[in-house]
Write an enzyme that holds these catalytic residues in place. Structure first.
Site, short mmCIF file in Angstrom:
data_model
loop_
_atom_site.label_atom_id
_atom_site.label_comp_id
_atom_site.label_asym_id
_atom_site.label_seq_id
_atom_site.Cartn_x
_atom_site.Cartn_y
_atom_site.Cartn_z
N TRP A 29 0.82 -1.22 0.00
CA TRP A 29 0.00 0.00 0.00
C TRP A 29 0.85 1.26 0.00
CZ3 TRP A 29 -0.55 -4.09 3.41
CH2 TRP A 29 0.15 -3.97 4.62
N ARG A 30 2.18 1.10 0.04
CA ARG A 30 3.04 2.27 -0.12
C ARG A 30 3.40 2.48 -1.59
NH1 ARG A 30 7.04 1.53 5.12
NH2 ARG A 30 5.57 2.43 6.62
N GLU A 42 -5.46 0.81 6.10
CA GLU A 42 -5.49 1.27 7.49
C GLU A 42 -6.56 0.56 8.30
OE1 GLU A 42 -3.31 2.82 8.96
OE2 GLU A 42 -2.15 3.53 7.26
N GLN A 47 -5.32 -3.21 14.82
CA GLN A 47 -5.08 -4.34 15.73
C GLN A 47 -4.62 -5.60 14.99
OE1 GLN A 47 -5.95 -3.97 19.55
NE2 GLN A 47 -5.02 -2.28 18.46
N THR A 48 -3.99 -5.42 13.85
CA THR A 48 -3.61 -6.56 13.02
C THR A 48 -2.22 -6.34 12.44
OG1 THR A 48 -5.95 -6.70 12.42
CG2 THR A 48 -4.43 -8.09 11.18
N LEU A 85 -9.58 -12.56 9.31
CA LEU A 85 -8.92 -11.32 9.76
C LEU A 85 -9.40 -10.88 11.13
CD1 LEU A 85 -8.41 -8.50 7.09
CD2 LEU A 85 -6.73 -9.57 8.58
N TYR A 125 -7.66 7.49 15.04
CA TYR A 125 -6.43 7.05 14.38
C TYR A 125 -6.58 7.01 12.86
CZ TYR A 125 -3.11 4.26 11.98
OH TYR A 125 -2.21 3.85 11.04
N ASP A 143 -1.39 5.63 17.02
CA ASP A 143 -1.72 4.22 17.25
C ASP A 143 -0.86 3.69 18.40
OD1 ASP A 143 0.77 4.13 16.15
OD2 ASP A 143 0.38 2.34 14.97
N SER A 307 -10.57 -12.17 22.50
CA SER A 307 -9.98 -11.17 23.37
C SER A 307 -10.57 -11.23 24.78
CB SER A 307 -10.20 -9.77 22.81
OG SER A 307 -9.75 -9.69 21.48
#
Length: 359
Positions: A29-30, A42, A47-48, A85, A125, A143, A307
């Site tokens: 993605w860059r 993003e 959290q991944t 995911l 964020y 973040d 979690s």
DNA sequence: GACTCGTGGTG
DNA sequence: TCACCAAGAGT
């Protein structure tokens, strides 16, 4: 700004940008400047881990390359591309937000904090990340990495697990952005946290900020950031039925809100206190699906920790008494080789795999 | 402010 | 092993 001089801020910016230009990772993605594609990355990265996201993002971009294609897609296909995911409401919120961008903004991702923050799934964020990375707007993107890096760099002992700490870190992060460098600087801050200023045993000898790091000077970098302790997962007994009828098995869909929203699973539910799994299964399938059945043999025992929950899932093969439930938006009879077409939580994917092994 | 919401990697 | 935790947001 909070006991940080302009000169100190400029020094941090200069060192960090030099390091980033020299050693930034080549992430997929860059290689794009498309705000939509950056936005999707993003959301997936919430959290991944980066390594986990890469293949998902690549597949997602092949199937949904534009705002329009994602807006027009069936929700279940989006969920299927998100399978594994976690945090599945991210996928539903993302598509909902993309549809809003399509209709309300003509397909262009908004470039103001006010507008982009109003989209579902876009919090403090993500709004800052998309605006700074895609549009180079000088806003902070705080973040977990940034909390850690800044708490060490400036020896801030506020409890970062509490929402109240965010204001201080956002103010500081914004103050540190070198003029015209929001995109690179914000990414550099996160990248430093991901590769050098890591949670345990930070690699201070390799850090471009070592000489200006306040906690390193005091030798307390390992004690930061300050974080409250988490509560252990609550155990939950789940009874699940492998219900077969004429060579097919029953799948049911979970509610669109709450845990594993919208995912498909083998039918079942929570076992009451003191109740046997077999009895619970008969009770639940009758209450939820008006289905009478006999419980045959124990099929599998699956443990899965979330979690905040720990599932003790017992699965039994069952036989329908009388008429099977009719198919609907939330109940389907499927052949075992079709199970892979349905987005399912990991715990139930294990059952599906075991079931396919039998046939 | 405290809960809820997944999954996989790590030391 | 197991507690931690990863480019957090919604309620």
């Amino acid at each position: 700004m909070m006991n940080v001089s302009n000169r100190e801020a400029a020094e941090v910016g200069k060192r960090l940008l030099a390091w980033y230009n020299e050693s930034k990772r080549d992430l997929p993605w860059r290689r794009t400047s498309d705000p939509y594609k950056i936005w999707v990355s993003e959301v997936m990265l919430q959290q991944t881990r980066v390594e986990t996201v890469i293949p998902y993002w690549t597949r997602f971009m092949e199937r949904f390359p534009t705002v329009e294609s994602l807006a027009a897609a069936p929700e279940e296909e989006v969920l299927k591309h998100w399978e594994g995911l976690g945090y599945y409401s991210r996928a539903r919120n993302l598509q909902s937000a993309v549809r809003e961008v399509h209709t309300k903004y003509g397909g262009r991702v908004p470039d103001t904090l006010e507008e982009i923050s109003s989209l579902p799934g876009v919090g403090p964020y993500t709004s800052g990340a998309v605006l700074s990375i895609a549009y180079n707007v000088p806003v902070p993107a705080v973040d977990g990495n940034v909390f850690r890096v800044l708490s060490r760099l400036f020896l801030i002992e506020d409890d970062v697990s509490k929402p109240a700490a965010r204001k201080k870190f956002e103010g500081l992060a914004e103050f540190l952005i070198p003029p015209g460098e929001a995109s690179d600087f914000n990414q550099a801050l996160m990248e430093l946290g991901a590769r050098i200023c890591i949670p345990k045993s930070p690699r201070c000898p390799s850090c471009p900020l070592q000489e200006v790091c306040r906690s390193h000077k005091e030798g307390v970098q390992e004690d930061l950031p300050v974080k409250g302790k988490k509560k252990p997962p609550r155990p939950l007994d789940i009874a699940t039925g492998i219900v077969r009828y004429e060579e097919k098995v029953l799948l049911t869909r979970r509610p669109l809100e709450g845990l594993l929203a919208g995912m498909w699973e083998f039918p079942g539910g929570e076992v009451d206190n003191g109740e046997s799994h077999e009895n619970a299964l008969q009770r639940i399938l009758w209450e939820k699906w008006a289905l009478r059945l006999t419980v045959n043999s124990h099929f599998a025992d699956v443990q899965h920790t979330f979690s905040h929950l720990h599932w003790n899932l017992q699965a039994y093969t069952c036989e329908v008494i009388g008429e099977p439930v009719a198919e609907s938006e939330t109940a389907r009879w499927v052949n075992v080789w079709e199970l892979a077409d349905f987005p399912m939580p990991v715990a139930h994917q294990k059952l599906a795999k075991a079931l396919q092994g039998l046939v």
